[in-house]
Design a protein around this motif. Structure first.
Motif, short mmCIF file in Angstrom:
data_model
loop_
_atom_site.label_atom_id
_atom_site.label_comp_id
_atom_site.label_asym_id
_atom_site.label_seq_id
_atom_site.Cartn_x
_atom_site.Cartn_y
_atom_site.Cartn_z
N LEU A 78 2.67 -32.40 -5.05
CA LEU A 78 2.44 -30.99 -5.39
C LEU A 78 0.96 -30.70 -5.61
O LEU A 78 0.46 -29.65 -5.21
CB LEU A 78 3.25 -30.64 -6.65
N ALA A 79 0.26 -31.62 -6.28
CA ALA A 79 -1.17 -31.40 -6.54
C ALA A 79 -1.95 -31.31 -5.24
O ALA A 79 -2.88 -30.51 -5.12
CB ALA A 79 -1.72 -32.52 -7.42
N ASP A 80 -1.56 -32.12 -4.23
CA ASP A 80 -2.26 -32.07 -2.95
C ASP A 80 -2.02 -30.74 -2.25
O ASP A 80 -2.89 -30.23 -1.54
CB ASP A 80 -1.78 -33.22 -2.05
N CYS A 81 -0.86 -30.17 -2.41
CA CYS A 81 -0.57 -28.88 -1.80
C CYS A 81 -1.44 -27.77 -2.37
O CYS A 81 -1.66 -26.73 -1.73
CB CYS A 81 0.91 -28.53 -1.99
N ILE A 82 -1.91 -27.96 -3.59
CA ILE A 82 -2.78 -26.95 -4.20
C ILE A 82 -4.22 -27.07 -3.70
O ILE A 82 -4.85 -26.06 -3.36
CB ILE A 82 -2.72 -27.07 -5.74
N VAL A 83 -4.75 -28.27 -3.59
CA VAL A 83 -6.16 -28.44 -3.20
C VAL A 83 -6.35 -28.41 -1.70
O VAL A 83 -7.47 -28.26 -1.22
CB VAL A 83 -6.72 -29.76 -3.77
N ARG A 84 -5.21 -28.54 -0.92
CA ARG A 84 -5.32 -28.52 0.54
C ARG A 84 -4.59 -27.30 1.06
O ARG A 84 -3.36 -27.20 1.01
CB ARG A 84 -4.75 -29.80 1.15
N ALA A 85 -5.34 -26.36 1.60
CA ALA A 85 -4.76 -25.09 2.03
C ALA A 85 -3.83 -25.27 3.23
O ALA A 85 -2.95 -24.44 3.48
CB ALA A 85 -5.87 -24.11 2.37
N ASP A 86 -4.01 -26.35 4.02
CA ASP A 86 -3.20 -26.53 5.22
C ASP A 86 -1.81 -27.10 4.93
O ASP A 86 -0.98 -27.22 5.83
CB ASP A 86 -3.92 -27.44 6.22
N GLU A 87 -1.56 -27.51 3.69
CA GLU A 87 -0.27 -28.08 3.34
C GLU A 87 0.77 -26.96 3.12
O GLU A 87 0.44 -25.88 2.59
CB GLU A 87 -0.38 -28.93 2.07
N GLU A 88 2.00 -27.22 3.51
CA GLU A 88 3.11 -26.29 3.29
C GLU A 88 4.11 -26.99 2.36
O GLU A 88 4.96 -27.77 2.79
CB GLU A 88 3.78 -25.93 4.61
N PRO A 89 4.03 -26.74 1.06
CA PRO A 89 4.85 -27.49 0.09
C PRO A 89 6.36 -27.27 0.27
O PRO A 89 7.15 -28.13 -0.09
CB PRO A 89 4.36 -26.97 -1.26
N GLU A 90 6.78 -26.12 0.83
CA GLU A 90 8.21 -25.86 0.98
C GLU A 90 8.90 -26.88 1.90
O GLU A 90 10.10 -27.16 1.76
CB GLU A 90 8.43 -24.45 1.52
N LYS A 91 8.13 -27.46 2.87
CA LYS A 91 8.72 -28.45 3.77
C LYS A 91 9.02 -29.76 3.05
O LYS A 91 10.01 -30.43 3.34
CB LYS A 91 7.78 -28.72 4.94
N GLU A 92 8.12 -30.15 2.15
CA GLU A 92 8.30 -31.40 1.42
C GLU A 92 9.20 -31.24 0.19
O GLU A 92 9.87 -32.18 -0.23
CB GLU A 92 6.93 -31.94 0.97
N PHE A 93 9.20 -30.02 -0.38
CA PHE A 93 9.94 -29.79 -1.62
C PHE A 93 10.82 -28.55 -1.41
O PHE A 93 10.39 -27.42 -1.71
CB PHE A 93 8.98 -29.59 -2.80
#
Length: 874
Positions: free
Chosen positions: A229-244
């Motif tokens: 989750l922390a990486d999804c905040i600092v990296r704009a290209d991450e889509e947290p809904e896919k992982e969580f």
């Protein structure tokens, strides 16, 4: 755990608790606080002045100590908020005291308050941990106001630093002991926080992961490298809904629940994750923080409870700007610490090795002070002689000289020097040189004498010997000149006789009797020539100078008896052989350079150098070397005339050492006087505040003005002491004037660009000449708006003019203004100008028209100025 960060203000939201850490605005209204201050100085009067001034501010309770040792005892017995200390104190100086404080009381504010203004002392003080450095000697009210401000600033700065340190420690402990496993990453994904519960959950200690990246925080949780989750905040290209898939957003916070089979001994476990961004003071995201909680045993309970959320802002703060500045200063100043220690050691050695004997005595002859040199010379015990008269025996003819000297001392002429003899208890008569100073009270009455003396017997004896030697030398030279003239006349007469003889042979008609008469006359001339040559040889051999001639390969062709006696040589053995003498290595290049520069146009040169005698003794010699050339300009022989000048050199060295010691004594005395002036001005300032009577206030104001004049006069003594100390040198006029304008802020000065072409041979204090002329114009010229510096070459000299458009100088004052003590302030500026210029023969006069401005003309004689870039040796 580890905690670091770039922000000045960080807000950490932990559950429902907000924690704020500020690095600025931590200082409350401290100006209303009362602080306890310890003031340390070995001058009781300064302690009283400082205690009164600081006490009047209402900010301080002032305690005093007369030495560093007494201060240390007081600090051990009670608590102080700050320390003020002088630098120059007996036994332990201010720097040593400061080091003791920093060793035992690290955070106690310390201000160095002293009259010593050398840059190396300031550097060492700050390098040793002083909070501030303040130099004595200014106007007391403003100076103590500045001291007041610096004391309170130092106290509050130390207090703020302590609070910042405590706050950071509290925040670090708070995160480390959170009930949830927590970690944080920066914008590059590197782990910057790994708390105790995180270690307990994963079995990975902080040292193994702090500073690592590449999703290393995921390995203990997911067994592979994947974004959290922390990486999804600092990296704009991450889509947290896919992982969580069950991700929830609460503002900028991400919340998710995950089931992980590998954990809990393979039985799987439910985990609750929450991550929040970390902001700096500007609102920019600088990282993210994530908390992980094992919710397996609490799953059912959490379904009945409202989703709990924690919010954590991690604070990274920087030290205050002042703290950073001090750190940089420490790094820079520490480089000079070793050099400063060496300089202090050299200074201490000079003071301890003083050889002049110094005493002070009252008008009735009772001694009030004697130094060790005085006691050793007169074989006295210091304790026994203080308070008693010390009677010495003088020859009757010297007693009147001494009485006359002391009677002529006055407030306007308090110092005089005298050479006289003294009869020692053994009956030996010795010479002494004394410098006597009379000390007066406010009514002009002598209250004490101070005398500085040294034994000059050897110098007097050497002077007598030198005088006799010069007299003998002059007689010898006169004899040599007379002999040369007689020899020249004999040669002319011989030439004439030879011509007559030649004519006699050509004239066959001349009689044999006439030929015989010519022959007799020629024989007589030859006998005269032989006697003249013998007299010449006797004069040369009787010379005290040692004379030699030698070929370019060093072989001697002639030496006189003086040369042989000095070097212990046999004339017959040394002729035709080289005579090698030992010179110190540094003198050999000087000798070689001198001989190499001899030419038909400049065949003669003189040099002083040292020689190492066979016994190992080093002696000084003066040599005059002449090169003898053939018709082609080739050197065929050298002739050297020398004499031993060891005694003269030793006297010169003794004189230089004496001057250095006198200058040292002058500097120390000047420092003590400035300290007393500070006390005087401070006391007058306090009286001015307390006294309401206008007449009394005017008197006090005049006294303060007079003390300012005294301070200026003392400053002048430093400048006047430096006149002639360094050798004059060639200096560009345009550069000298430009430097004064740039360094001292004279913006209304126009400079003739033609001055760039001229250099003048003057004392290095030439810059002071123009500085005093410009200051004189601004101080006494009225409404001066323009100052012009120009130069003109005349057939006789180079004239430099300094004009202004002020009030000018009255005709009756044009000559007086260059006298010492004439003027509206100290009356020393133009006197100093004339003294500096006079060293190399430059004159100055004022030729302006009264009412239209002043005009100073500097007349530089030929040979003292030249075109820039011209090589010329003085």
């Amino acid at each position: 755990m580890s905690w670091s960060g770039p922000s000045d203000l960080v807000q950490v939201k932990l559950r429902s608790v907000d924690i704020y850490l500020y690095t600025t605005n931590l200082m409350p209204n401290f100006w209303n606080h009362m602080y306890s201050v310890l003031y340390v100085d070995d001058d009781p009067a300064l302690l009283d002045i400082g205690r009164i001034y600081l006490g009047k501010t209402g900010h301080f309770s002032v305690d005093t100590a007369a030495s560093a040792g007494e201060a240390i005892e007081k600090i051990r017995q009670q608590t102080y908020d700050a320390i003020i200390s002088d630098y120059q104190m007996s036994e332990i100086d201010g720097i040593q005291f400061l080091r003791h404080i920093r060793q035992h009381f690290k955070d106690l504010p310390f201000i160095l308050f002293t009259g010593r203004g050398r840059e190396e002392i300031v550097i060492e003080a700050l390098n040793s941990g002083a909070d501030f450095y303040l130099q004595k000697g200014g106007e007391p009210k403003s100076q103590f106001a500045e001291l007041d401000y610096k004391i309170r600033t130092a106290i509050e700065r130390r207090r703020v630093q302590g609070e910042l340190k405590d706050s950071k420690k509290q925040l670090s402990d708070l995160i480390d002991f959170l009930p949830d496993a927590t970690f944080a990453i920066d914008l590059k994904g590197r782990i910057i926080v790994w708390n105790r519960m995180m270690e307990e959950l994963t079995g990975v200690p902080p040292d193994a992961v702090i500073g690592t990246g590449d999703f290393s925080h995921s390995l203990p949780l997911y067994e592979d490298r994947r974004p959290g989750l922390a990486d999804c905040i600092v990296r704009a290209d991450e889509e947290p809904e896919k992982e969580f898939p069950n991700l929830k957003r609460n503002g900028d916070k991400l919340i998710a629940e995950m089931y992980r089979p590998p954990l809990r001994d393979g039985n799987g476990a439910y985990f609750w994750h929450t991550a929040s961004p970390i902001y700096d003071a500007t609102g920019k995201v600088v990282g993210a923080i994530e908390s992980v909680r094992d919710i397996t045993l609490r799953k059912e309970t959490e379904e009945k409870l409202a989703q709990a959320h924690d919010e954590l802002n991690v604070a990274y703060e920087q030290l205050t700007a002042t703290e950073e500045e001090l750190r940089q200063n420490y790094d820079e100043l520490s480089k000079n610490q070793h050099e400063l220690i060496l300089s202090e050691e050299r200074y201490r050695s000079v003071v301890e090795d003083q050889t002049e004997f110094i005493c002070r005595f009252s008008p009735d002859g009772k001694l009030s002070f004697v130094n060790d040199a005085y006691c050793r010379y007169f074989n006295l015990d210091r304790e026994d002689c203080i308070g008693k008269p010390h009677t010495v025996v003088l020859p009757p003819e010297d007693i009147s000289l001494m009485e006359e000297q002391l009677s002529q001392l006055s407030p306007s002429n308090p110092v005089a020097a005298i050479d006289h003899r003294i009869i020692m208890p053994s009956g030996e008569v010795r010479w002494q040189h004394w410098s006597d100073r009379a000390i007066f009270d406010s009514t002009g009455k002598i209250i004490e004498y101070q005398s500085v003396g040294r034994d000059t017997t050897r110098q007097k004896n050497a002077e007598e010997k030198l005088k006799l030697a010069y007299e003998e030398l002059n007689v010898a030279y006169e004899q040599l000149t007379a002999t040369e003239e007689e020899l020249r006349q004999n040669y002319d007469e011989l030439g004439k006789s030879q011509t007559e003889l030649h004519s006699a042979y050509e004239q066959l008609t001349a009689t044999e009797e006439e030929l015989r008469q010519n022959y007799d006359e020629l024989s007589k001339s030859q006998q005269d020539l032989i006697r003249s040559e013998e007299r010449y040889r006797n004069v040369v051999e009787d010379q005290t100078e040692f004379i030699c001639r030698f070929s370019p390969d060093g072989k001697l062709t002639f030496v006189n008896d003086a040369y042989c006696r000095y070097f212990n040589l046999d004339r017959e053995d040394c002729i035709g052989k080289p005579h090698t003498v030992a010179l110190p290595p540094e003198d050999i290049p000087l000798m070689e350079e001198q001989l190499s520069q001899l030419s038909p146009a400049n065949p003669v040169a003189a040099i002083d150098h040292r020689i190492i005698m066979p016994s190992g003794e080093v002696r000084w010699q003066h040599w005059s070397d002449r090169a003898i050339f053939d018709h082609t300009g080739k050197i065929i022989e050298y002739q050297s005339v020398g004499r031993d000048i060891t005694d003269r050199k030793r006297m010169e060295q003794s004189l230089d050492e004496s001057n250095k010691k006198l200058n040292l004594l002058s500097n120390i005395t000047r420092h003590d006087i400035l300290n007393k002036l500070t006390v005087l001005q401070g006391s007058l300032g306090l009286l001015e505040l307390e006294i309401a009577n206008p007449d009394h206030c005017r008197l006090i104001s005049k006294a303060i003005q007079s003390s300012d004049v005294i301070r200026g006069q003392i400053s002048f003594t430093q400048q006047y002491q430096d006149i002639g100390v360094q050798k004059p040198r060639w200096q560009n006029l345009h550069s000298a004037v430009t430097t004064v304008c740039m360094d001292d802020g004279f913006t209304n000065v126009s400079i003739d660009h033609h001055l760039e072409a001229w250099e003048v041979y003057a004392d290095p204090l030439l810059r002071t000449v123009f500085l005093n002329l410009f200051e004189n114009a601004e101080m006494h010229g009225g409404k001066v708006t323009r100052i012009a510096v120009n130069g003109t070459e005349t057939p006789e000299d180079l004239v430099i003019t300094v004009d202004d458009d002020g009030d000018g100088i009255a005709p009756e004052d044009k000559e007086r203004i260059f006298r010492k003590g004439i003027g509206k302030h100290t009356g020393l500026g133009l006197f100093l100008v004339q003294e500096v210029l006079g060293i190399t023969g430059i004159s100055i006069r004022e030729t302006g028209e009264f009412g239209k401005g002043a005009r100073f003309e500097l007349h530089i004689p030929m040979g003292i100025y030249r075109k820039s870039g011209h090589v010329q040796d003085r």
